[in-house]
Design a protein around this motif. Structure first.
Motif, PDB file in Angstrom:
ATOM      1  N   UNK A 138       0.864  -1.054  -0.147  1.00  0.00           N
ATOM      2  CA  UNK A 138       0.208   0.080  -0.165  1.00  0.00           C
ATOM      3  C   UNK A 138       0.445   1.418  -0.163  1.00  0.00           C
ATOM      4  N   UNK A 139       2.069   1.549   0.220  1.00  0.00           N
ATOM      5  CA  UNK A 139       2.955   2.604   0.507  1.00  0.00           C
ATOM      6  C   UNK A 139       3.554   2.374  -0.571  1.00  0.00           C
ATOM      7  N   UNK A 140       3.835   1.396  -1.206  1.00  0.00           N
ATOM      8  CA  UNK A 140       4.366   1.518  -2.692  1.00  0.00           C
ATOM      9  C   UNK A 140       2.911   2.444  -3.792  1.00  0.00           C
ATOM     10  N   UNK A 141       1.976   1.738  -3.099  1.00  0.00           N
ATOM     11  CA  UNK A 141       1.042   2.444  -4.575  1.00  0.00           C
ATOM     12  C   UNK A 141       0.718   3.930  -4.089  1.00  0.00           C
ATOM     13  N   UNK A 142      -0.083   3.748  -3.306  1.00  0.00           N
ATOM     14  CA  UNK A 142       0.584   5.514  -2.619  1.00  0.00           C
ATOM     15  C   UNK A 142       1.085   5.945  -3.478  1.00  0.00           C
ATOM     16  N   UNK A 143       2.419   6.053  -3.837  1.00  0.00           N
ATOM     17  CA  UNK A 143       3.224   6.671  -4.624  1.00  0.00           C
ATOM     18  C   UNK A 143       3.370   6.457  -6.358  1.00  0.00           C
ATOM     19  N   UNK A 199      -4.431  -1.943  12.287  1.00  0.00           N
ATOM     20  CA  UNK A 199      -3.672  -1.204  11.160  1.00  0.00           C
ATOM     21  C   UNK A 199      -4.772  -2.632   9.812  1.00  0.00           C
ATOM     22  N   UNK A 200      -5.493  -2.191   9.154  1.00  0.00           N
ATOM     23  CA  UNK A 200      -5.779  -2.547   8.323  1.00  0.00           C
ATOM     24  C   UNK A 200      -5.867  -2.706   7.095  1.00  0.00           C
ATOM     25  N   UNK A 201      -5.884  -3.518   6.060  1.00  0.00           N
ATOM     26  CA  UNK A 201      -5.897  -3.070   4.402  1.00  0.00           C
ATOM     27  C   UNK A 201      -6.330  -2.264   3.957  1.00  0.00           C
ATOM     28  N   UNK A 202      -5.913  -1.419   3.154  1.00  0.00           N
ATOM     29  CA  UNK A 202      -7.405  -0.042   2.059  1.00  0.00           C
ATOM     30  C   UNK A 202      -8.468  -0.557   2.241  1.00  0.00           C
TER      31      UNK A 202
END
Length: 231
Positions: A138-143, A199-202
């Protein structure tokens, strides 16, 4: 009924391998012939899998979550050891022809139940690993979106296609994988490996929000408070 010849293979697909094979990042700059101006191709899966943040996280995860990996391997081996003699007996009984169909189906059902319970148990053991993988992705996808836009701007690409979406091109298309990867590595050199508590996945967050919104729409409007009658 199909003869059972294999014990349960639970390790596959449960992140027990050290580092799984990742999509290759193509290095060629064009497909065939002359490059078509403004046309580019890129595989986002390959870019993500070859990013520094993803690769470093895959390596670090083996140490950070070693206890979970070891526990899952040990439990997987024990489950296979438990199931193997049951499978061997089932196969022998079926081939011998002396055991009725109902008894064979009962044996098969017992084996399948152990397999299902075992898979669920291994998934529980490896849940922290799965959450870590989702958190890093998710961190990578956000960038990624900004990295794609930056690479397209620098290379003057106005139309970006996935390799899978191309049936035929009369000419070539610029391969933007490396350019996107460079932008992504700059924007996110590394990712946080361990998600914060709770924390939960998007996808889970979005599903929860949609359910809450649907429930709110379905709830009847509150009745207005009764007004005291005048004397």
């Amino acid at each position: 009924m199909t003869t059972m010849t294999k014990t349960v293979a639970m390790a596959a697909g449960l992140a027990l391998a050290a580092i799984t094979a990742q999509p290759a990042l193509a290095q060629n700059t064009a497909a065939t012939g002359t490059i078509v101006p403004g046309l580019g191709v890129a595989s986002f899966d390959a870019v993500i899998a070859n990013s520094n943040a993803f690769r470093n996280a895959e390596q670090q995860r083996q140490t950070t979550y070693k206890a979970q990996y070891d526990q899952a391997r040990t439990r997987n081996d024990a489950l296979n050891a438990q199931i193997k003699p049951l499978v061997d007996k089932f196969n022998a009984d079926r081939q011998g022809g002396k055991v009725g169909q109902a008894a064979l189906e009962q044996q098969a059902g017992a084996i399948q139940q152990i397999q299902e319970n075992g898979r669920a148990e291994l998934q529980r053991i490896l849940q922290p690993v799965s959450l870590s993988q989702a958190y890093v992705n998710e961190q990578i996808e956000d960038k990624l979106n900004d990295a794609v836009k930056a690479a397209m701007t620098k290379k003057k690409v106005s139309l970006l296609l996935s390799p899978d979406a191309i049936l035929a091109v009369n000419g070539g298309a610029y391969n933007l994988n490396q350019d996107i990867l460079n932008e992504l590595n700059t924007a996110l050199p590394s990712a946080q490996l361990v998600p914060p508590a709770g924390w939960e996945p998007r996808q889970v967050r979005e599903q929860r929000a949609q359910a809450a919104a649907a429930q709110g729409q379905a709830a009847p409007a509150a009745a207005p408070a009764a007004q005291p009658s005048g004397r």
